[in-house]
Motif scaffolding. Structure first.
Motif, short mmCIF file in Angstrom:
data_model
loop_
_atom_site.label_atom_id
_atom_site.label_comp_id
_atom_site.label_asym_id
_atom_site.label_seq_id
_atom_site.Cartn_x
_atom_site.Cartn_y
_atom_site.Cartn_z
N LEU A 147 -3.32 6.83 3.49
CA LEU A 147 -2.65 6.25 4.64
C LEU A 147 -1.92 4.96 4.27
N TYR A 148 -0.83 4.70 5.01
CA TYR A 148 0.02 3.53 4.76
C TYR A 148 0.55 3.04 6.09
N SER A 149 0.41 1.76 6.38
CA SER A 149 1.03 1.18 7.57
C SER A 149 2.51 0.94 7.30
N GLN B 282 4.74 12.67 2.18
CA GLN B 282 4.48 11.41 2.88
C GLN B 282 5.44 11.29 4.07
N HIS B 283 4.88 11.08 5.26
CA HIS B 283 5.70 10.96 6.46
C HIS B 283 4.93 10.22 7.54
N TYR B 284 5.66 9.85 8.60
CA TYR B 284 5.03 9.22 9.75
C TYR B 284 5.74 9.69 11.02
N HIS B 285 5.13 9.35 12.16
CA HIS B 285 5.70 9.68 13.46
C HIS B 285 5.89 8.40 14.26
N ALA C 250 2.03 6.09 8.03
CA ALA C 250 2.45 7.14 7.10
C ALA C 250 1.22 7.78 6.46
N HIS C 251 1.33 9.08 6.18
CA HIS C 251 0.17 9.80 5.66
C HIS C 251 0.59 10.90 4.69
#
Length: 226
Positions: free
Chosen positions: A123-125, A101-104, A169-170
């Protein structure tokens, strides 16, 4: 990871791509001697970290969390004189593998199912501090709007894609029972050293135990091995 594991994964990845008639740039297949012979010509490749990337994200569980990546083209954030102003990658998953799980913060990316099995994604905001928000996630898939509950799994079939925006996040990887998976990424310039924010206990690149010679160098070790 052991170098022998990395070499095995590279051999598998090249065979999977060949199965679907996907050919990478010539430098993907160079031997170490060929890399060294071209050492003075690869400044842009080194600066933009084009090439192979294999990692278990420091978990020691490559069969579960990990994949093989190849960056075909890329640039450098803030420097238009190097590379191109966008990125293209292949991400290859064995059945059962996923990304952590990570985001940019900077990058918007399309993740495209190119061949093989189906992709499962959640997916997660996030807010600006990386805290997950318990609210629906609104996205575009091939230009069509969709809304999913926070963390809801949905499936993307071959030929289709999902657009991931900053602070989204995905987690994605193979859908169980559908086989090995080839995904593509088309995005803004990619910087793996500064624009990956992990929400699981991971590290971006694997520590490597050198138990056999290098088959192909990885994109984060050119300075060390060439």
């Amino acid at each position: 990871m052991k170098r022998s594991e990395i070499n095995k994964a590279l051999t598998w990845a090249k065979a999977l791509l060949e199965k679907y008639n996907i050919r990478l740039p010539d430098f993907a297949y160079w031997t170490m001697d060929e890399w060294k012979a071209h050492k003075e010509e690869i400044g842009a490749i080194r600066a933009t970290m084009q090439g192979w990337d294999i990692t278990d994200y420091g978990t020691g569980r490559y069969d579960e969390i990990g994949c093989v990546l190849f960056t075909v083209r890329n640039g450098v954030q803030g420097d238009d004189s190097v590379g191109v102003p966008y990125c293209e990658k292949y991400l290859l998953f064995k059945e059962g593998q996923r990304l952590p799980q990570h985001y940019h913060v900077f990058k918007t990316e399309d993740i495209i199912v190119r061949a093989g099995g189906d992709m499962a994604i959640r997916l997660y905001s996030c807010d600006k501090n990386g805290k997950i928000l318990d609210e629906p996630v609104r996205i575009f898939c091939d230009g069509i709007p969709h809304t999913y509950a926070c963390g809801e799994e949905f499936v993307v079939k071959p030929g289709n894609s999902v657009t991931l925006t900053p602070y989204m996040a995905h987690i994605f990887g193979t859908k169980a029972g559908t086989g090995d998976l080839i995904c593509g990424e088309v995005s803004k310039v990619n910087d793996d050293n500064t624009d990956n924010f992990f929400l699981e206990s991971t590290s971006r690149f694997a520590d490597i135990e050198e138990d056999v010679p290098i088959l192909h160098p990885l994109c984060n070790e050119y300075d060390k091995v060439l």
